[in-house]
Design a protein around this motif. Sequence first.
Motif, PDB file in Angstrom:
ATOM      1  N   SER A  62      56.140  78.394  76.865  1.00 15.88           N
ATOM      2  CA  SER A  62      56.932  78.042  78.039  1.00 15.88           C
ATOM      3  C   SER A  62      57.012  76.543  78.247  1.00 15.88           C
ATOM      4  N   ASN A  63      55.930  75.812  77.938  1.00 14.19           N
ATOM      5  CA  ASN A  63      56.012  74.367  78.166  1.00 14.19           C
ATOM      6  C   ASN A  63      57.011  73.713  77.210  1.00 14.19           C
ATOM      7  N   VAL A  64      57.108  74.241  75.987  1.00  8.30           N
ATOM      8  CA  VAL A  64      58.112  73.739  75.050  1.00  8.30           C
ATOM      9  C   VAL A  64      59.508  74.139  75.553  1.00  8.30           C
ATOM     10  N   ALA A  65      59.629  75.378  75.999  1.00  7.38           N
ATOM     11  CA  ALA A  65      60.924  75.865  76.486  1.00  7.38           C
ATOM     12  C   ALA A  65      61.413  75.026  77.661  1.00  7.38           C
ATOM     13  N   MET A  66      60.494  74.691  78.573  1.00  8.38           N
ATOM     14  CA  MET A  66      60.901  73.923  79.755  1.00  8.38           C
ATOM     15  C   MET A  66      61.327  72.503  79.395  1.00  8.38           C
ATOM     16  N   ALA A  67      60.833  72.007  78.266  1.00 14.25           N
ATOM     17  CA  ALA A  67      61.247  70.670  77.830  1.00 14.25           C
ATOM     18  C   ALA A  67      62.580  70.727  77.091  1.00 14.25           C
ATOM     19  N   VAL A  68      62.801  71.803  76.353  1.00 15.51           N
ATOM     20  CA  VAL A  68      63.974  71.870  75.477  1.00 15.51           C
ATOM     21  C   VAL A  68      65.178  72.506  76.178  1.00 15.51           C
ATOM     22  N   VAL A  69      64.951  73.679  76.786  1.00 22.10           N
ATOM     23  CA  VAL A  69      66.080  74.524  77.198  1.00 22.10           C
ATOM     24  C   VAL A  69      66.959  73.919  78.298  1.00 22.10           C
ATOM     25  N   PRO A  70      66.405  73.431  79.425  1.00 21.63           N
ATOM     26  CA  PRO A  70      67.296  72.958  80.493  1.00 21.63           C
ATOM     27  C   PRO A  70      68.273  71.884  80.011  1.00 21.63           C
ATOM     28  N   LYS A  71      67.809  70.993  79.123  1.00 22.07           N
ATOM     29  CA  LYS A  71      68.677  69.936  78.608  1.00 22.07           C
ATOM     30  C   LYS A  71      69.688  70.517  77.612  1.00 22.07           C
ATOM     31  N   LEU A  72      69.181  71.399  76.751  1.00 24.60           N
ATOM     32  CA  LEU A  72      70.029  71.947  75.685  1.00 24.60           C
ATOM     33  C   LEU A  72      71.195  72.749  76.251  1.00 24.60           C
ATOM     34  N   VAL A  73      70.941  73.573  77.269  1.00 22.15           N
ATOM     35  CA  VAL A  73      72.003  74.481  77.739  1.00 22.15           C
ATOM     36  C   VAL A  73      73.037  73.762  78.607  1.00 22.15           C
ATOM     37  N   ARG A  74      72.836  72.470  78.847  1.00 19.03           N
ATOM     38  CA  ARG A  74      73.904  71.717  79.502  1.00 19.03           C
ATOM     39  C   ARG A  74      75.037  71.442  78.516  1.00 19.03           C
TER      40      ARG A  74
END
Lengths: 304, 388
Positions: free
Chosen positions: B100-112
């Motif tokens: 989850s900590n990796v996901a929170m760093a990657v996903v919010p930015k990526l899905v923009r």
Amino acid sequence: MLFFVEQSLNGLQLGITLFLMSAGLTLVFGIMRVINLAHGSFYMIGAYCGATTMAATGSFLLAIGAALIGAALAGMVVEVLVLRVLYRREHLDQVLATFGLILFCNELTRIIWGRQPLFMDVPPWLGGSIELLPGLIYPIYRLAVIGVGVAVALFLWFLFSRTRLGMQIRAGAENREMIGALGVNIRLLYTLVFGLGAMLAGLAGVMAGPIMAVESGMGEDILILTFVVIVIGGIGSIRGAVVGALLVGVVDTMGRVFLPSLFRIVFSNAYADSVAASLASMAIYLLMAAILIWRPRGLFPAHS
Amino acid sequence: MKTTITILLTVAIMAVGQAAVAEPVKIGMITTLSTKAGYLGEEIRDGFQLAIEQEGGTLGGIPVELLVEDDGRKPEKGIQIAERFRTRDGAKIFTGIVFSNVAMAVVPKLVREDVVYLSANAGPSKLAGDGCSPNYFSVSYQNDNLDEVVGQYVSDAGHKNVYLLAPNYPAGKDHLAGFKRYYDGEIVAEVYTKLGQADYAAEIAAIRAAEPEAVFFFLPGGMGINFLKQYAQAGLNETIPVYGPAFSFDERILGAVGAAALGVKNGSQWTHDLDNPANIQFVEAFRAKYGRTPTLYASQGYDTARLIGSGLAAVGGDLSDLEPFKAALSAADFDSVRGNFAFGANRHPIQDLYIREVVQTEDGTFTNQTLEKVFSNHVDAYAESCPQ
């Protein structure tokens, strides 16, 4: 009261495991002046060799033998191939090289044994618990760990103060050139010392196997505590390692157990639990800081 | 006649040209293959790859190329890999993050960006609630689903009080919160241990002294192995039952825990013995290919691949406009190995949740057996706070 005794035993047992680790590390630093971050890898190699041997033969004693031999061999190979070229270099070079060894060893275990943790059980003859005092039940295996640690401490004391080899090792720590001039093969001596340190780490690893996960990278968790121990005890001092390990083991355990109830007197339960949890994980570092303020070179500095 | 031949030739050349141009759809998998947790990424990848192989290098009949890179459990490395997959390789479909900590760093930015991310494991609450995105789908779960089901089960089992144990980091608190949401008894203590702690003797002695009716723990990876082995050695497993989410009881961890986990009940959205045709063929094919029983992570990887396949088939592999593709994904028109599967309004699964029990098979290995379905079509707790 029984609860306190039981937790003291737990602290003692954690301390003993830490002692097995830190004895080797402090020995290598005290005599060879090498900072060896890869010490945790020998712990892991010991555990893997032990777990594999136990799975194949079912014998815990053979597992211990395999762990000792495996870790000692790995240690000597590392000394000959890597550390020999680093003795004259700065500590930072040694740290970098041995950090690289950690990555190398972790990846190697993953290649050889695969990614999932291995299984290692307590041997039947050390399984179960006994009632030490009325109402105080304690796992036999953990008592055995304590026994092994005490035996190793006695063995090291005997080795260093009563044998010719120990005398040479101590002399080598004092003055490398002089003992070389006296006709002692200092290179061989260093390889042996490093092998001995690795062997102790391997012993700690195989003893930890039945109670902990045997997995790639298992050495790093304990390595940090080990460094705390030798810094508290005074780098290079076996006596310091004994005292430091027991201090860290007991303070860590007691902090985890009694801080929450202490904080519950003052704060609400949920708040007390979370504050105590944070403080308990800091306890040994606070201890280290306090000791370093009082004695900047640790409790028993090896070379004053 | 001449004209006809010319036209035919032109058509033929164009067709050949088109076939050469139609490159496989690239799927970027950012996952954890190194560190202690490396087997988790391996499971997801193997499950995903199995789905592609079963369809002869395609998903939904569209040729795909799976790009896999190891994030080493490091958020900053995950961000780099995602950037590389997106800009260098032009990938539009992403998946694979374990933690989850990796996901929170990657996903919010990526899905923009104009991409779709489908989670095959990590399901942090933020991404299910007010941080949800139309470009983000969770195929696995919302993180604390597997704790909620255990909370309900422990309540139903009539345990009047319970002792909680988790590592002292954000996910540890989230998982205990999930348990408490559905547990209606008394909490004896809520103990947070060091992340990566190896020795639990002190905590186990405290549990013995507190005499709770049950213990619930969330200790992923090696921590769970350590705790379970030591708990059994202290003899407590015979008097105080332990419960936990499936993360400490997947088939590969059970191999390392051994008999110490026998009889422990744990919560999951999937088990290899679920009786539906999609699952039966998946488990059989996975065992044949990899020689081991799949874990829940492998099932999530497999489901993610098949869901992507259903989306690709619906749009004929055309990802120039992602809206139809996302609409097709939302429909979840595929045979999930979990049986029931649909997406809620926040694009997280609405699914059944089970309690399963660790048993020993005839050949001596340890595995899970489904005991009962506790929740049907369960919706996660954060769905309401996802703005539409």
